[in-house]
Design a protein around this motif. Structure first.
Motif, PDB file in Angstrom:
ATOM      1  N   UNK A  11       0.834  -1.206   0.000  1.00  0.00           N
ATOM      2  CA  UNK A  11       0.000   0.000   0.000  1.00  0.00           C
ATOM      3  C   UNK A  11       0.867   1.253   0.000  1.00  0.00           C
ATOM      4  N   UNK A  12       1.931   1.227   0.776  1.00  0.00           N
ATOM      5  CA  UNK A  12       2.782   2.411   0.886  1.00  0.00           C
ATOM      6  C   UNK A  12       3.428   2.752  -0.453  1.00  0.00           C
ATOM      7  N   UNK A  13       3.817   1.750  -1.201  1.00  0.00           N
ATOM      8  CA  UNK A  13       4.414   2.007  -2.512  1.00  0.00           C
ATOM      9  C   UNK A  13       3.426   2.735  -3.417  1.00  0.00           C
ATOM     10  N   UNK A  14       2.143   2.330  -3.351  1.00  0.00           N
ATOM     11  CA  UNK A  14       1.122   3.035  -4.120  1.00  0.00           C
ATOM     12  C   UNK A  14       1.024   4.488  -3.711  1.00  0.00           C
ATOM     13  N   UNK A  15       0.975   4.696  -2.388  1.00  0.00           N
ATOM     14  CA  UNK A  15       0.744   6.025  -1.848  1.00  0.00           C
ATOM     15  C   UNK A  15       1.935   6.932  -2.132  1.00  0.00           C
ATOM     16  N   UNK A  16       3.135   6.445  -1.863  1.00  0.00           N
ATOM     17  CA  UNK A  16       4.327   7.278  -1.977  1.00  0.00           C
ATOM     18  C   UNK A  16       4.555   7.768  -3.401  1.00  0.00           C
ATOM     19  N   UNK A  17       4.148   6.979  -4.389  1.00  0.00           N
ATOM     20  CA  UNK A  17       4.401   7.348  -5.785  1.00  0.00           C
ATOM     21  C   UNK A  17       3.092   7.504  -6.562  1.00  0.00           C
ATOM     22  N   UNK A  18       2.031   7.879  -5.849  1.00  0.00           N
ATOM     23  CA  UNK A  18       0.725   7.999  -6.494  1.00  0.00           C
ATOM     24  C   UNK A  18       0.765   8.902  -7.717  1.00  0.00           C
ATOM     25  N   UNK A  19       1.361  10.074  -7.575  1.00  0.00           N
ATOM     26  CA  UNK A  19       1.386  11.014  -8.699  1.00  0.00           C
ATOM     27  C   UNK A  19       2.601  10.823  -9.587  1.00  0.00           C
ATOM     28  N   UNK A  20       3.750  10.529  -9.014  1.00  0.00           N
ATOM     29  CA  UNK A  20       4.940  10.319  -9.842  1.00  0.00           C
ATOM     30  C   UNK A  20       4.718   9.195 -10.845  1.00  0.00           C
ATOM     31  N   UNK A  21       4.004   8.162 -10.427  1.00  0.00           N
ATOM     32  CA  UNK A  21       3.726   7.043 -11.330  1.00  0.00           C
ATOM     33  C   UNK A  21       2.322   7.100 -11.923  1.00  0.00           C
ATOM     34  N   UNK A  22       1.592   8.174 -11.627  1.00  0.00           N
ATOM     35  CA  UNK A  22       0.252   8.367 -12.184  1.00  0.00           C
ATOM     36  C   UNK A  22      -0.625   7.139 -11.956  1.00  0.00           C
ATOM     37  N   UNK A  23      -0.626   6.642 -10.730  1.00  0.00           N
ATOM     38  CA  UNK A  23      -1.285   5.374 -10.441  1.00  0.00           C
ATOM     39  C   UNK A  23      -2.785   5.388 -10.706  1.00  0.00           C
ATOM     40  N   UNK A  24      -3.427   6.536 -10.581  1.00  0.00           N
ATOM     41  CA  UNK A  24      -4.868   6.613 -10.843  1.00  0.00           C
ATOM     42  C   UNK A  24      -5.179   7.192 -12.215  1.00  0.00           C
ATOM     43  N   UNK A  25      -4.158   7.486 -12.976  1.00  0.00           N
ATOM     44  CA  UNK A  25      -4.373   7.895 -14.363  1.00  0.00           C
ATOM     45  C   UNK A  25      -4.964   9.284 -14.540  1.00  0.00           C
ATOM     46  N   UNK A  26      -5.024  10.107 -13.481  1.00  0.00           N
ATOM     47  CA  UNK A  26      -5.630  11.431 -13.633  1.00  0.00           C
ATOM     48  C   UNK A  26      -4.781  12.553 -13.041  1.00  0.00           C
ATOM     49  N   UNK A  27      -3.492  12.308 -12.876  1.00  0.00           N
ATOM     50  CA  UNK A  27      -2.620  13.333 -12.322  1.00  0.00           C
ATOM     51  C   UNK A  27      -2.506  14.536 -13.250  1.00  0.00           C
ATOM     52  N   UNK A  28      -2.831  14.373 -14.503  1.00  0.00           N
ATOM     53  CA  UNK A  28      -2.780  15.516 -15.423  1.00  0.00           C
ATOM     54  C   UNK A  28      -3.674  16.658 -14.950  1.00  0.00           C
ATOM     55  N   UNK A  29      -4.718  16.348 -14.170  1.00  0.00           N
ATOM     56  CA  UNK A  29      -5.616  17.392 -13.675  1.00  0.00           C
ATOM     57  C   UNK A  29      -5.102  18.048 -12.395  1.00  0.00           C
ATOM     58  N   UNK A  30      -3.999  17.545 -11.843  1.00  0.00           N
ATOM     59  CA  UNK A  30      -3.440  18.103 -10.615  1.00  0.00           C
ATOM     60  C   UNK A  30      -3.030  16.998  -9.662  1.00  0.00           C
ATOM     61  N   UNK A  31      -2.157  17.345  -8.727  1.00  0.00           N
ATOM     62  CA  UNK A  31      -1.689  16.392  -7.727  1.00  0.00           C
ATOM     63  C   UNK A  31      -2.829  16.003  -6.786  1.00  0.00           C
ATOM     64  N   UNK A  32      -2.582  15.018  -5.929  1.00  0.00           N
ATOM     65  CA  UNK A  32      -3.554  14.569  -4.927  1.00  0.00           C
ATOM     66  C   UNK A  32      -2.997  14.907  -3.540  1.00  0.00           C
ATOM     67  N   UNK A  33      -3.332  16.094  -3.052  1.00  0.00           N
ATOM     68  CA  UNK A  33      -2.700  16.572  -1.823  1.00  0.00           C
ATOM     69  C   UNK A  33      -3.042  15.703  -0.622  1.00  0.00           C
ATOM     70  N   UNK A  34      -4.265  15.175  -0.550  1.00  0.00           N
ATOM     71  CA  UNK A  34      -4.620  14.341   0.601  1.00  0.00           C
ATOM     72  C   UNK A  34      -3.781  13.074   0.627  1.00  0.00           C
TER      73      UNK A  34
END
Length: 785
Positions: free
Chosen positions: A669-692
């Motif tokens: 889980x931590x690997x997902x969280x730590x690189x959520x935006x760097x790896x674009x894990x949810x496919x929508x980082x183009x709209x902005x980072x996920x601050x939470x």
């Protein structure tokens, strides 16, 4: 149900840098987010200075708390629906310019690109880019840029842009500009994406271009905000430069025509300064003159701003860094996330942290409960003065929350908006918005945390007590003592954190948080009367709170209904959750996640399926109310029906998995969280980072792997454990005025007070007293799964 990575991890990630070493046109929008720069007030997306044909809409410059206001148009409306939306407004992009060669635009889409590299330095906040561009006739130019959004001068952005002719003499035109009209994002059915601002809502007030200075002032008609910007320019290079200007309503630019010999360079240094007001009466030209005057008092060279920026960030990292040993991917992800939190946080008590920070128009720039539950803890324990300002923002919108409560038939107190900028409820979809009444308890929880950690009595007397008491009054209006549940206090028709289960009775998270809220409010009245009787008398009298109302709060808290299934021993997410058909995960195609983009809400609502942590989150925030056996039982059940379609989910599951001894699961889980935006894990980082989610990264280490909790008496407790995939971790935090360093190594943990003082804490079941002289060394705690 883990989301697959949309972007491969870099092979050799730098611990203090994010880099792009090849030109990747398909990642332009994504990288516009990742390379965005901000300072809590001003934010600029990481688009190229000279733009990119076909991607003009990816530009974005934002002022935190400045918004456009527009009516929400419903096909069918009803009483109490949110009436207006607020969208974060666009400001002129400080880095925008155009470059042409022999009259033709220099565009990375139409030329060949080589020697490309771009770097975001997390220690300086600087973005550097360098490349060689070759036109269709073989002419090569080297383009170099350095840019900052200043953390030292928060109304400033600075650019240094250099063009070098590599092969032959060239005739070039460089055109820096200011444009008040917003870029138009592409239309999208994704509710997480933002929408376009109406350009007709922008009124030009002043525009001028003279010598080497551009100035622009505009007004947002719908919200009465006025935005002012002044740009000045220094050119160095060829002796002969022909300057021209153009200005029209909402747009000004300066054109510099010049010739470069082979090997010769021209350098532009650009400083842009901003201001805004609301319903201001001072003439726009006077504000422009003030900004121009302020520019004369600030450094004229780029290096001066870079040095000041580095000083600010050195202080930030000294307090806030989390070191991860033996895993460069996680280290890079951790620091990238903390850096963006630093960039995103409002600092003046009148703005906050948007779900996308200041990196994109996603969610229209709205503030959510994300701040109090996921983001504020990081600032509370590292920079408590910023946590104070985030909570002061909630105080600033208290009157709007009172008005919303009356509209929602709540006779007393307030109802904070689910999503907002200026204080008005902006959620057009009430089942997953307004129905999340737990927002009141989330904010009160954060106020209690702040007071417990800082001991800031002045804040409580001036702001915090009123927030907690007014928001607590709602629960007696919303809930009722239900004879069908043996007279227990029930709260019907609400939505908890899980947005895939809407408008239900007795959401466990909501009821349990309301119970804690009511108890805290009753205790707070007693504290006020004992500590500051005159203040208590004034506040309670002004709010018309008497002893009978306080007794009613206590009675509701004592009789709060917390649903539980006798047969299974499960705590129920809500009264009906177990009665629903379980979602058929095996038959759901992988490309049908997130479910919200592929199924009607009613289809989702009638199933047992969670978008994110709900009851699992309650087990974290109200940890002492659950036994370990109960946590294990609940975690196993609810994890199995959770899609993690929200980026708020994986971090909470990481923390609980760590607490329950599921080391491999926690690490995954931590690997997902730590690189959520760097790896674009949810496919929508183009709209902005996920601050939470970025705040959740810090929570994973501190509350998950180090096991930090705070007892009811305010004492810190730790249960540090080793983590699969790393050799150790280290962080600092401030608690009750003392700085604590926690260093977890392969088999031991070292607790230390770097600045002296005294602190009592628990390591497992052992009490430790630190006096600032001798570190305490203890063995790690192995938690059985």
């Amino acid at each position: 149900m883990k989301h697959a990575n949309k972007r491969p991890q870099s092979t050799h990630p730098h611990p203090w840098q994010v880099s792009e070493t090849t030109w990747q046109p398909d990642d332009y929008a994504l990288n516009a987010t990742l390379f965005a720069q901000a300072n809590g007030l001003l934010g600029v997306r990481g688009t190229f200075e000279e733009g990119l044909s076909g991607d003009e809409a990816e530009r974005g410059c934002y002022l935190n708390g400045v918004y456009c206001r527009e009516p929400i148009r419903y096909g069918e409306s009803a009483y109490g629906y949110a009436r207006h939306n607020e969208r974060i407004a666009s400001a002129p992009d400080p880095f925008a310019l155009r470059l042409s060669l022999d009259g033709q635009p220099v565009d990375l889409r139409t030329g060949d690109v080589s020697a490309y590299q771009r770097h975001l330095d997390l220690r300086t906040g600087e973005v550097r880019r360098q490349l060689v561009w070759q036109g269709s006739d073989g002419t090569r130019l080297q383009l170099e840029s350095r840019r900052l959004v200043s953390l030292a001068e928060r109304d400033m952005a600075v650019l240094e842009y250099r063009v070098t002719a590599l092969d032959r003499p060239v005739a070039l035109t460089l055109t820096p500009e200011l444009d008040a009209l917003p870029p138009m994002p592409e239309a999208s059915d994704d509710p997480r994406a933002g929408s376009a601002v109406d350009p007709d809502d922008i009124e030009a007030l002043h525009f001028s271009a003279q010598a080497q200075q551009l100035a622009l002032a505009s007004r947002i008609r719908s919200s009465e905000f006025r935005i002012f910007s002044v740009a000045d320019h220094q050119l160095s290079g060829p002796d002969t430069v022909a300057l021209s200007h153009d200005s029209r309503p909402g747009h000004v630019h300066l054109s510099a025509a010049f010739e470069l010999a082979a090997g010769e360079s021209l350098t532009l240094t650009r400083r842009v300064i901003y201001a805004f007001d609301r319903a201001g009466s001072e003439p726009a030209v006077a504000r422009i003159e003030q900004l121009s005057e302020r520019l004369t008092t600030l450094p004229g060279d780029y290096q001066g701003y870079l040095t000041a920026q580095q000083t600010v960030l050195e202080r930030f990292w000294a307090d806030s860094d989390v070191e991860i040993a033996g895993n460069p991917h996680l280290q890079q992800g951790m620091r990238f996330n903390l850096f963006h939190l630093c960039q995103s946080v409002g600092r003046d008590g009148f703005n906050n942290v948007a779900a996308k920070g200041l990196t994109g128009h996603g969610y229209d720039g709205h503030y959510f409960w994300d701040t109090e539950i996921y983001i504020l803890p990081f600032f509370l324990y590292t920079q408590p003065e910023l946590a104070r300002e985030l909570l002061r923002y909630r105080y600033s919108i208290l009157d709007a929350a009172r008005a919303r409560a009356r509209e929602m038939s709540i006779e007393r107190g307030c109802l904070f908006p689910w999503r907002t900028i200026g204080g008005e409820e902006c959620s057009a979809y009430y089942p997953a918005g307004t129905a999340q009444y737990h927002i009141n308890a989330d904010i009160a929880h954060a106020v209690k945390q702040y007071h417990q950690v800082t001991g800031d009595d002045d804040f409580m007397l001036d702001y915090g007590a009123e927030i907690v008491l007014e928001s607590a009054r709602m629960w007696l209006c919303l809930g009722h003592f239900n004879a069908a549940h043996e007279g227990q206090f029930c709260i019907d028709g609400v939505t908890g954190p899980d947005e895939y289960t809407a408008v239900v009775n007795n959401n466990y998270f909501t009821n349990a948080m309301a119970q804690a809220h009511l108890r805290h409010a009753a205790e707070l009245v007693g504290w006020l009367q004992a500590q500051a009787p005159q203040c208590a008398s004034e506040l309670l009298g002004r709010l018309q709170i008497d002893s009978s109302e306080v007794e009613a709060w206590q009675r509701a808290a004592d009789r709060m209904y917390l649903p539980r299934d006798a047969a299974t021993g499960l705590h129920l997410q809500d009264d009906s959750f177990l009665e629903k058909k379980r979602w058929d995960f095996e038959a759901t195609p992988a490309d049908h996640y997130p479910l919200l983009l592929h199924y009607h809400p009613l289809v989702i609502y009638r199933h047992q399926v969670c978008k994110q942590a709900d009851l699992v989150l309650a087990m974290l925030l109200l940890s002492d109310q659950f036994t370990q056996e109960e946590k294990r039982r609940n975690f196993d059940y609810y994890e199995a029906v959770t899609t993690h379609d929200s980026t708020l989910s994986a971090c909470i599951h990481c923390i609980l998995a760590a607490e329950l001894g599921d080391a491999d699961k926690a690490a995954a889980y931590f690997e997902q969280v730590a690189r959520m935006d760097l790896d674009n894990n949810h496919g929508n980082t183009r709209h902005g980072i996920h601050t939470a989610c970025m705040g959740g990264t810090w929570l994973c280490v501190v509350q998950g792997f180090a096991g930090m909790r705070v007892s009811t008496s305010g004492q810190l407790r730790f249960r540090p454990q080793p983590v699969a995939g790393m050799n150790g971790y280290r962080f600092r935090l401030r608690h009750q005025g003392v700085l604590l360093s926690v260093s977890v190594e392969a088999a031991q943990v070292v607790y230390q007070l770097p600045e002296g003082g005294k602190l009592t804490l628990q390591h497992g079941d052992d009490n430790l007293v630190l006096d600032g002289t001798t570190p305490a060394v203890r063995e790690l705690i192995q938690t059985a799964a």
